[in-house]
Each structure stands twice: as structure tokens, then as C-alpha cells.
Design an enzyme around this catalytic site. Structure first.
Site, mmCIF file in Angstrom:
data_model
loop_
_atom_site.group_PDB
_atom_site.id
_atom_site.type_symbol
_atom_site.label_atom_id
_atom_site.label_comp_id
_atom_site.label_asym_id
_atom_site.label_seq_id
_atom_site.Cartn_x
_atom_site.Cartn_y
_atom_site.Cartn_z
ATOM 1 N N GLU A 31 -6.612 33.772 -41.129
ATOM 2 C CA GLU A 31 -6.925 34.876 -40.694
ATOM 3 C C GLU A 31 -7.320 35.919 -41.644
ATOM 4 O O GLU A 31 -6.428 35.945 -42.674
ATOM 5 C CB GLU A 31 -6.242 35.626 -39.851
ATOM 6 N N CYS A 85 -7.886 42.769 -45.309
ATOM 7 C CA CYS A 85 -6.468 42.417 -45.214
ATOM 8 C C CYS A 85 -6.568 40.980 -45.299
ATOM 9 O O CYS A 85 -7.262 40.384 -44.443
ATOM 10 C CB CYS A 85 -5.750 42.995 -43.959
ATOM 11 N N CYS A 99 3.454 30.063 -43.339
ATOM 12 C CA CYS A 99 4.495 30.789 -44.116
ATOM 13 C C CYS A 99 5.792 30.126 -44.096
ATOM 14 O O CYS A 99 6.310 29.620 -43.150
ATOM 15 C CB CYS A 99 4.648 32.433 -43.471
ATOM 16 N N CYS A 144 10.602 34.965 -40.980
ATOM 17 C CA CYS A 144 10.761 36.267 -40.255
ATOM 18 C C CYS A 144 10.624 36.126 -38.892
ATOM 19 O O CYS A 144 9.921 35.601 -38.226
ATOM 20 C CB CYS A 144 9.825 37.475 -40.818
ATOM 21 N N CYS A 194 7.601 37.501 -36.888
ATOM 22 C CA CYS A 194 6.132 37.427 -37.327
ATOM 23 C C CYS A 194 5.629 36.040 -36.677
ATOM 24 O O CYS A 194 6.213 34.835 -36.819
ATOM 25 C CB CYS A 194 6.201 37.473 -38.860
ATOM 26 N N GLU A 216 3.228 34.386 -47.933
ATOM 27 C CA GLU A 216 4.073 35.181 -48.732
ATOM 28 C C GLU A 216 3.392 35.117 -50.038
ATOM 29 O O GLU A 216 3.418 34.224 -50.724
ATOM 30 C CB GLU A 216 5.607 34.629 -48.835
ATOM 31 N N SER A 243 2.236 43.092 -50.350
ATOM 32 C CA SER A 243 3.131 43.232 -49.474
ATOM 33 C C SER A 243 4.320 41.800 -49.625
ATOM 34 O O SER A 243 3.554 40.533 -49.377
ATOM 35 C CB SER A 243 2.802 43.172 -48.173
ATOM 36 N N SER A 278 8.835 44.325 -47.843
ATOM 37 C CA SER A 278 9.274 44.425 -46.432
ATOM 38 C C SER A 278 10.903 44.584 -46.321
ATOM 39 O O SER A 278 11.406 43.313 -46.459
ATOM 40 C CB SER A 278 8.725 43.100 -45.959
ATOM 41 N N LEU A 279 11.357 45.396 -45.958
ATOM 42 C CA LEU A 279 12.704 45.636 -45.890
ATOM 43 C C LEU A 279 13.444 45.414 -44.398
ATOM 44 O O LEU A 279 14.204 44.297 -44.628
ATOM 45 C CB LEU A 279 13.054 46.963 -46.373
ATOM 46 N N HIS A 280 12.985 46.112 -43.459
ATOM 47 C CA HIS A 280 13.388 45.936 -42.128
ATOM 48 C C HIS A 280 14.851 46.144 -41.797
ATOM 49 O O HIS A 280 15.107 45.805 -40.630
ATOM 50 C CB HIS A 280 12.606 44.363 -41.695
ATOM 51 N N ASN A 284 4.433 45.075 -33.209
ATOM 52 C CA ASN A 284 3.256 44.654 -32.764
ATOM 53 C C ASN A 284 3.841 43.245 -31.715
ATOM 54 O O ASN A 284 3.806 42.211 -32.513
ATOM 55 C CB ASN A 284 2.104 44.061 -33.748
ATOM 56 N N CYS A 339 -0.375 39.521 -38.040
ATOM 57 C CA CYS A 339 -0.479 38.386 -38.896
ATOM 58 C C CYS A 339 -0.242 36.853 -38.048
ATOM 59 O O CYS A 339 0.814 36.787 -37.483
ATOM 60 C CB CYS A 339 0.432 38.084 -40.075
HETATM 61 N N1 SAH Z 1 4.981 37.999 -46.388
HETATM 62 C C1 SAH Z 1 4.416 39.433 -46.652
HETATM 63 C C2 SAH Z 1 3.462 39.682 -45.994
HETATM 64 C C3 SAH Z 1 3.460 39.806 -44.455
HETATM 65 S S1 SAH Z 1 2.558 40.743 -43.524
HETATM 66 C C4 SAH Z 1 5.615 40.400 -46.488
HETATM 67 O O1 SAH Z 1 6.563 39.812 -45.686
HETATM 68 O O2 SAH Z 1 5.453 41.383 -46.730
HETATM 69 C C5 SAH Z 1 2.729 42.456 -43.883
HETATM 70 C C6 SAH Z 1 3.677 43.202 -43.109
HETATM 71 O O3 SAH Z 1 3.581 43.029 -41.470
HETATM 72 C C7 SAH Z 1 5.246 42.789 -43.441
HETATM 73 O O4 SAH Z 1 5.849 43.930 -43.513
HETATM 74 C C8 SAH Z 1 5.544 42.074 -42.209
HETATM 75 O O5 SAH Z 1 6.893 42.040 -41.930
HETATM 76 C C9 SAH Z 1 4.748 42.630 -41.278
HETATM 77 N N2 SAH Z 1 4.648 42.268 -39.669
HETATM 78 C C10 SAH Z 1 4.677 40.688 -39.337
HETATM 79 N N3 SAH Z 1 4.674 40.456 -37.875
HETATM 80 C C11 SAH Z 1 4.636 41.829 -37.601
HETATM 81 C C12 SAH Z 1 4.394 42.201 -36.132
HETATM 82 N N4 SAH Z 1 4.600 41.513 -35.252
HETATM 83 N N5 SAH Z 1 4.569 43.529 -35.738
HETATM 84 C C13 SAH Z 1 4.602 44.412 -37.023
HETATM 85 N N6 SAH Z 1 4.600 44.069 -38.268
HETATM 86 C C14 SAH Z 1 4.746 42.727 -38.371
#
Ligand code: SAH
Length: 354
Positions: free
Chosen positions: A90, A104, A111, A115, A118, A161, A192, A215-217, A291, A334
Site C-alpha cells: 500500500e 506515504c 512486517c 506491534c 498495527c 520496518e 519512521s 515510534s515510542l508508544h 485508527n 498501514c
Molecule cells: N515500522 C515503522 C513504520 C510504521 S507506520 C514504525 O514502527 O514506526 C507509522 C506509524 O503508524 C507508527 O508509529 C505506527 O506505530 C503507527 N500505526 C500503526 N498502526 C496504527 C493504527 N492502527 N492507528 C494509529 N497508528 C498506527
């Protein structure tokens, strides 16, 4: 036959020399490929006829076809592309009202990071994309632009990633920023990452000034390892040290992304702990309300909780922004469209572009 977009500039120049052609033809051909996407070699009118024929014998430009194309009311457009070996990836074009046009892009099919919130990693990693495929995403999105529009930004925030496929990504980004490429400023490119310390350091040492988003979270290892399983290996300490190193080397402020999952990591105590963790760093926190993804147990936080989370960071002196959701109606998070496609193979193509 080789994918033209997989060639490095030096390789193409060698090819030109071998065929008795001056190196400046690389600029000419590159200009056609990037600025008139869709034009075959045979129609590159300022390139000598014999060279056009030779190029068409040795290379192809397009390796992927559009299997779904969705447009959202806010102007975002999402493509589901099918690779030559039948995989799906995508990419998204985001438009804003200041004229930015952001691509994007994905770097992998699937992947391996896992996570939990995701869609991209739910079925694991299939394979890395080639440099040519990554660059082709940019061209496929560029084809969607009107005559007055140009691609201004790239965010590597699609599937996969990026630091796990770094060399190919850098090759594609190099072409995106080059004179014979898309001429996008390196400062307008954001990579990212889930936070792979060795990869962050490798990128810092390359001397490219791309913007890094981590991406810390979560503000502590215990919670982060639950949400981002690969954290067990890396650990927050090593990730932050690597990000600090990135800042020292490049002078570019690092962004920390934080997906807010209701009742999981969005409480005031999480915000306070995050502020403690980042205090003293030149950092920006980007809050991303989750999302929703079908089948996953997570919820989007309440608007007031998002505001409160941001306010706590702000009052601790941490710079913070809230990412407004774009492209909701086109399943822009994603990996969502690819998943839907794998579950419903007859997904209608809303608009076929190839
Ligand atoms: N692998 C990379 C790129 C991922 S996509 C990374 O981890 O950063 C970019 C961002 O979107 C990341 O911060 C990821 O955690 C976030 N993301 C993935 N799924 C999501 C969702 N359902 N809602 C909100 N953010 C999401």
C-alpha cells in the site's frame, strides 16, 4: 530484462558508457521517467532512437499494477499495488490545504515487528521490497497528481520496518532527492522506525539529513514490550541513546510518535512518565489517536483524554502535536487495505489507473 528503477546512477552510467553513450543521457532519461511517468522509453523524444530501443530491450519501468484505488473526501488517495510476484503493498498520497503533497510509502510486504495494534504485521513479514519497487511507489503516486501539483514530502510510514530494509530504502530515497530523480529535499523526508538502535546509528553515520521519527508508544519497558514486542530485545534506554546520537550527528530534532490506545497507554500517569523520559531532549511528541482495525481489541481514546495527555506534556515543556486523522474512509492505516484484500479477493477496484 531488469527493473530500471533498481539501477543505481553509477550502474546506469556504466551501462551508457558500455553502449557508447555520454553520461548526460542519464539525466535525460531520469527526467522522463520521473516527470512523465507512464511514458515508455520509445517515446522519450530527445533521446536518440537507437538508445531508446536498447533501453526498451534491457529494462522495464513499471513492475507493479494498481489493484485498488481509493479516494477520501479530504483528498487522500490510497493505492493497493500488486507486485510482479503477486504480493500486495500500500501507498498513500496525502494532500493538505497549504499545497503539500506527501507520499506515504511501504518498505516491506508485511512486517516482522508485531506491534499489537498495527494491521501490517498481523501476518508477519513476507519479504523486503526492492529499491526499484520502493521508488516505483513514488512514481505511482506522482501519476495521481494534477498538472499544478508536485510531490513535496515523503513519509516512510507505510507497511514494514524501514530500518530493517535500510540499504534499499536509502537507494530509493537517494533517487528521490537527486537532480535526475524527483528533486525532493532530504529535509522533507521522514523515516519512521519502531526503534532499532543499530539501524538508527547506521542511518546517523550515513550523513543524510532525513528526519527521524521513533515510534515510542509507551514510557516504560514493561508497557512498551506489551505493545511493541520487539522492545524486549532493544529496550527504551538503547533506543533513546541511539536517537540522541542521531540528533548529535545530524542536528535534526527527533520526533517521537505515540499511538494512543484508550485505557492502555493514554492515562495521565503515562503522560507524566513520558514527560520525565523526554525532559531535556530536543524532541517533539506526535500523538496519534488509534485508527481502529477490525478484529483488534483496542479503542480510540476520547478526544478529551487526547487533549489532556497533550496538555500534561506541554506543561512539562515537551513540544507536542496531535496528528489529525486523514484518509479514515480509505482504510489509510498501514496494512489495512492489504488485509481486507487477502480476506476478500474480489475487492472491487474503485478506480483503475493502469
Ligand atoms: N515500522 C515503522 C513504520 C510504521 S507506520 C514504525 O514502527 O514506526 C507509522 C506509524 O503508524 C507508527 O508509529 C505506527 O506505530 C503507527 N500505526 C500503526 N498502526 C496504527 C493504527 N492502527 N492507528 C494509529 N497508528 C498506527
Amino acid at each position: 530484462m531488469k527493473h530500471f528503477l533498481d539501477l543505481r546512477l553509477s550502474e546506469f552510467k556504466e551501462w551508457l558508457t558500455r553502449h557508447g553513450q555520454p553520461c548526460f543521457r542519464a539525466d535525460q532519461v531520469g527526467h522522463w521517467v520521473c516527470n512523465a511517468p507512464g511514458v515508455p522509453f520509445e517515446q522519450m523524444s530527445d533521446v536518440p532512437k537507437a538508445l531508446r530501443t536498447r533501453l526498451a530491450e534491457d529494462f522495464f519501468i513499471w513492475s507493479m499494477r494498481t489493484v485498488a484505488h481509493r479516494t477520501s473526501a479530504d483528498g487522500s488517495e490510497k493505492l493497493l499495488l500488486q507486485t510482479a510476484d503477486g504480493e500486495h503493498i500500500e501507498c498513500v498520497l496525502l494532500r493538505d490545504d497549504k499545497g503539500s503533497r506527501t507520499a506515504c510509502i511501504s518498505t516491506q510486504v508485511g512486517c516482522a515487528m508485531g506491534c499489537v495494534f498495527c494491521a501490517s504485521g498481523l501476518d508477519g513479514l513476507v519479504r523486503n521490497l526492492t529499491a526499484g519497487e520502493i521508488f516505483e511507489e513514488l512514481l505511482q503516486l506522482r501519476r495521481l497528481l494534477g498538472p499544478e501539483e508536485r510531490l513535496s514530502h515523503i513519509v516512510v510510514m507505510g507497511m514494514g520496518e524501514p530500518l530493517a530494509n535500510l540499504e534499499r530504502l536509502l537507494q530509493a530515497l537517494n533517487r528521490a532527492t537527486r537532480r535526475d530523480g524527483l528533486r525532493i529535499s532530504a529535509r522533507r523526508v521522514t523515516i519512521s522506525t519502531v526503534g532499532l538502535p543499530a539501524g538508527i546509528r547506521r542511518l546517523a553515520d550515513r550523513g543524510v539529513s532525513y528526519h527521524l521519527a521513533v515510534s515510542l508508544h509507551a514510557p516504560d519497558d514493561e508497557l512498551r514490550s506489551r505493545i511493541v514486542p520487539m522492545n524486549e530485545k532493544a529496550g527504551l534506554g538503547a533506543i533513546l541513546e541511539a536517537a540522541d546520537y542521531y540528533f548529535e550527528k545530524t542536528g535534526r530534532r527527533v520526533t517521537y510518535e505515540y499511538v494512543l490506545l484508550a485505557d492502555v497507554n493514554d492515562r495521565p500517569n503515562h503522560a507524566a512518565a513520558l514527560a520525565d523520559l523526554l525532559r531535556g531532549r530536543n524532541a517533539l511528541v506526535n500523538l496519534i489517536p488509534f485508527n481502529p482495525i477490525q478484529g483488534l481489541p483496542y479503542r480510540t481514546p476520547h478526544r478529551d483524554d487526547v487533549r489532556q495527555f497533550a496538555a500534561i506534556l506541554d506543561s512539562a515543556g515537551i513540544q507536542v502535536t496531535i496528528r489529525h486523522r486523514k484518509g479514515d474512509t480509505i482504510d489509510a492505516a498501514c496494512g489495512q487495505l492489504r488485509r481486507i484484500r487477502s480476506q476478500t479477493p474480489n475487492l472491487p477496484v474503485v478506480q483503475e489507473t493502469t
